[in-house]
Design an enzyme around this catalytic site. Structure first.
Site, PDB file in Angstrom:
ATOM      1  N   GLU A 104     -11.764 -50.579 -48.841  1.00 22.50           N
ATOM      2  CA  GLU A 104     -11.134 -49.674 -49.814  1.00 22.50           C
ATOM      3  C   GLU A 104      -9.607 -49.696 -49.660  1.00 22.50           C
ATOM      4  O   GLU A 104      -8.876 -49.651 -50.644  1.00 22.50           O
ATOM      5  CB  GLU A 104     -11.697 -48.256 -49.653  1.00 22.50           C
ATOM      6  CG  GLU A 104     -13.171 -48.223 -50.053  1.00 22.50           C
ATOM      7  CD  GLU A 104     -13.788 -46.848 -49.956  1.00 22.50           C
ATOM      8  OE1 GLU A 104     -13.933 -46.371 -48.817  1.00 22.50           O
ATOM      9  OE2 GLU A 104     -14.091 -46.251 -51.004  1.00 22.50           O
ATOM     10  N   GLU A 124     -21.513 -47.949 -47.415  1.00 24.57           N
ATOM     11  CA  GLU A 124     -21.710 -46.490 -47.333  1.00 24.57           C
ATOM     12  C   GLU A 124     -23.099 -46.050 -47.766  1.00 24.57           C
ATOM     13  O   GLU A 124     -23.648 -45.080 -47.241  1.00 24.57           O
ATOM     14  CB  GLU A 124     -20.652 -45.768 -48.185  1.00 24.57           C
ATOM     15  CG  GLU A 124     -19.251 -45.760 -47.589  1.00 24.57           C
ATOM     16  CD  GLU A 124     -18.480 -47.054 -47.779  1.00 24.57           C
ATOM     17  OE1 GLU A 124     -19.058 -48.031 -48.335  1.00 24.57           O
ATOM     18  OE2 GLU A 124     -17.308 -47.110 -47.384  1.00 24.57           O
TER      19      GLU A 124
END
Ligand code: NAD
Length: 706
Positions: A104, A124
């Site tokens: 990210e 995730e």
């Protein structure tokens, strides 16, 4: 934490916070300040973000999820915005893994360059979460909606070359010495050429029909995502990326992340994540313990388990010698191994050359003299103490000094087997699960005299053959099968009291078990359990109705799937209810004086799960498992317990120990003599429930004091 060096007009931030450059609060603060400082420095025209470690970065410090520090400012989304809005272009240079929050950060950079073998992923979802630092918003803008959806919903990483093809990275450079220099050169060039900033805020998701695509995808994953909350949240966030400006999409994503963080499923996912990291820490075995070198492996017995074990080692590149009792059994075993690799090649899992290389690394023998060079010898012969003793006596005569002597026994006393050798310190249990080349779980059974370096070796080798090694003590059934016993016992007893196999299985499968008790027994073979019970008659004699229905099915030759009939009738793979089993249960109930009655689903669930959990408490008290997470890993990876519930011991904490204790006591009383026999709460369960301490807290405190 990191260094900053100048190379011409480029500033290089090199992360160096072993082991994984985790993005905890201190790292976020320091990185954020560094970006601000470099932004103000007129000499700096571009920034390269790279790593001094073999990986780019392991992502968020997920220990912060537990403490709440994940939200301390600057949080990860803030840091991403700082990088994205910096006036200086930032280039992420990714060699090695870059997972979760790390990717990210890279997505918030203006450019990404990578090594071909770099791994980039947003895992995730495997923790019951969504990528909460812009992953769901920036990835579809940069790499396209379809790639982003597949990456985010699978959690699986992609490699550098694929990343280049979909635009996730802008250039590939070979890893090694020159990688950093290439990244600096790249940054110098883009700083020189025109307007180098590329913010996701200026991009939209290019797709002709985002809604249609996401709806189709939702349908595609429905069978896999039933019971799970994170997939739908991820899809919603991806839809927001298609419809909303970046800032609004980020806000929606952050809200989704916060919501998921607080769900039992995410707690379960994080628990298992930490459990996997901890399970290789074994008391009395130092982290520095040097494992023994294992270059060659021998397997005794080429039956169901021996073949699977051999395949697991062969496909990890080990040469394997199979020893059998007869020429016929040996030839059959070798033939099956070779056919396995042929089939795998036909399915495209290996290239034909690779499959051939693996298969030709297997040799066979009938003579123990041929095992003299083996570093690790695993016995997988019949489950009989006499057979195992003879084999270990022979091994003691023929194996070289320092060779590890392992048994795959599921029920026999490892210490008794080890005692027939002059070197019990070299003996260990390696309890594989069937099919051994597929199942990830490996119970590493530590005998009373097993040497620490033998345990360290078992753990190292297990990882090489891609298994999950959980170390357990010597007791009947070790950890997994010992917890299975009360679970099966109740499943069977409930039939006697009036439930049908399907009712029991429906409740358990509804809870999330991969398979109900009766379907599982039919798959394993009703005879397997019946034979074990015959051997253990004296231990279960006080319960004359113990698994009475299963014993009758065995007598009737209804052995399960293999005979087309067990607790169910099998029409191909389909299981069909059989009224005869209910009739058999009724007759046996009358004979044993057990009242047949209507049983509700809650009772079925509690009666099957709580004694299993109670057994886990006993196991932990006795030190047969080191920590609750070890029991959970065993049940999730070996017995089909739903991972999104975190395993039975974690589930117990979620339910609340006072409730479990209360229900154990309830059944102890309400089931009369039977309840008295089997529903005595474990002392540790009583103690924790009465003091209001969770199992996790108890073991966390113990860790602190040990
Ligand atoms: P199996 O009957 O399929 O295979 C056993 C093999 O051992 C046979 O091929 C037999 O010829 C060979 N054998 C017997 N005595 C021998 C000797 N003295 N020397 C050399 N070879 C000999 O049995 P299996 O299911 O593969 O089980 C093997 C072991 O693994 C048992 O101890 C069992 O408890 C354990 N185990 C089985 C499972 C399972 O699901 N089947 C799971 C975990 C552990």
């Amino acid at each position: 934490m990191f260094s900053i060096e100048r190379s011409g007009s480029v500033a290089v931030i090199e992360l160096n916070a072993p082991p994984v450059n985790a993005l905890g609060l201190k790292m976020r603060q320091a990185l954020s300040s560094a970006v601000h400082e470099l932004e103000a420095d007129e000499q700096v025209k571009a920034i390269v973000l790279c790593s001094a470690l073999p990986l780019f970065c392991g992502g968020a410090d997920i220990a912060e999820f537990r403490t709440g520090a994940v939200w301390d400012k600057p949080d990860l989304p803030d840091l991403c915005v700082t990088i994205e809005t910096s006036r200086k272009p930032v280039v992420a240079a990714i060699a090695g893994p870059s997972m979760g929050g790390a990717l990210e950060i890279a997505l918030a950079c203006d450019y990404r360059v990578a090594a071909p073998e770099a791994l980039m992923g947003l895992p995730e979802i495997k923790l019951g979460l969504l990528p909460g630092a812009g992953g769901t918003q920036r990835l579809p803008r940069i790499a396209g909606l379809e790639v982003a959806t597949r990456m985010i919903l699978s959690g699986d990483p992609v490699k550098g070359d694929f990343a280049l093809s979909c635009g996730l990275v802008d250039a590939l450079f070979e890893s090694g010495q020159d990688f950093r220099a290439h990244a600096i050169e790249f940054a110098t060039r883009i700083a020189r050429e025109g307007d180098p900033k590329r913010s996701c805020a200026d991009m939209t998701v290019a797709h002709p029909d985002p809604k249609g695509f996401l709806a189709g995808f939702r349908t595609e994953i429905a069978p896999r995502s039933k019971n799970l909350v994170a997939p739908e949240r991820c899809l919603k966030s991806l839809q927001a990326a298609c419809e909303l400006p970046l800032a609004q999409g980020l806000a929606q994503e952050k809200a989704g992340f916060a919501e998921l963080l607080d769900t039992p499923q995410s707690r379960a996912g994080r628990h298992l994540f930490f459990a996997e990291r901890e399970c290789t820490k074994v008391p009395g075995v130092s982290r520095e313990q040097r494992p023994r070198d294992i270059a060659s492996v021998a397997v005794i017995g080429a039956g169901t388990m021996g073949r699977g074990i051999a395949i697991a080692f062969l496909q990890a590149g080990y040469p394997v010698t199979l020893l059998e009792a007869t020429q016929g059994a040996l030839e059959q075993g070798l033939d099956q191994v070779s056919k396995h690799f042929q089939r795998a090649a036909d399915k495209g899992r290996f290239s034909p050359d690779q499959a051939e290389a693996f298969a030709s690394n297997a040799t066979g023998t009938l003579s123990y003299a041929d095992l003299a060079d083996a570093d690790l010898i695993i016995e997988a012969a019949f489950e009989s103490m006499n057979v195992k003793r003879q084999i270990f006596e022979a091994l003691d005569r023929h194996a070289k000094p320092g060779a590890i002597l392992a048994s795959n026994t599921s029920t026999l006393d490892l210490d008794e087997i080890a005692a027939v050798t002059s070197r019990p310190e070299d003996a260990i249990g390696l309890h594989f699960f069937s099919p051994a080349n597929v199942m990830r779980l490996l119970e590493v059974v530590r005998g009373a005299k097993t040497a620490p370096d033998v345990i360290a070796t078992a753990i190292t080798v297990a990882k090489k053959i891609r298994k999950l090694p959980v170390t357990v003590g010597v007791c009947y059934g070790f950890v997994g099968n010992r917890m299975l016993e009360p679970y099966f016992r109740e499943g069977s007893r409930l039939l006697l009291e009036g439930a049908a196999p399907k009712q029991v299985d429906d409740v358990l499968e509804g809870f999330g078990m991969a398979m109900g008790i009766h379907a599982m027994a039919d798959l394993a073979g009703i005879d397997v359990g019946a034979r074990v019970r015959q051997e253990r008659r004296s231990e279960i004699a006080h319960d004359p109705a113990y698994q009475a229905v299963q014993d009758r099915l065995f007598e009737l030759g209804r052995l399960g799937q293999k005979t087309g009939r067990g607790s169910y009738i099998y029409e191909g793979q389909t299981r069909v209810e059989d009224p005869e089993v209910v009739q058999i249960s009724k007759e046996l109930a009358t004979r044993h004086g057990v009242a047949h009655r209507q049983i509700d689903d809650q009772e079925i669930l509690e009666r099957c799960l709580y004694p299993l959990i109670n057994e886990g408490f006993l196991i932990l008290e006795e030190g047969m498992a080191t920590r609750p997470g070890d029991c959970d890993l065993i049940w999730v990876n070996g017995y089909g317990f739903p991972d999104w519930r975190g395993g039975p011991m974690h589930y117990a904490d979620e339910v609340g120990l006072p409730r479990i204790l209360d229900r154990m006591n309830h059944y102890r009383q309400s089931l009369g003599a039977y309840g008295e026999m089997w529903f005595t709460p474990a002392p540790l369960l009583e103690e924790l429930a009465n003091t209001g301490v969770t199992l996790a807290e108890h073991f966390e405190a113990k860790k602190g004091t040990s």
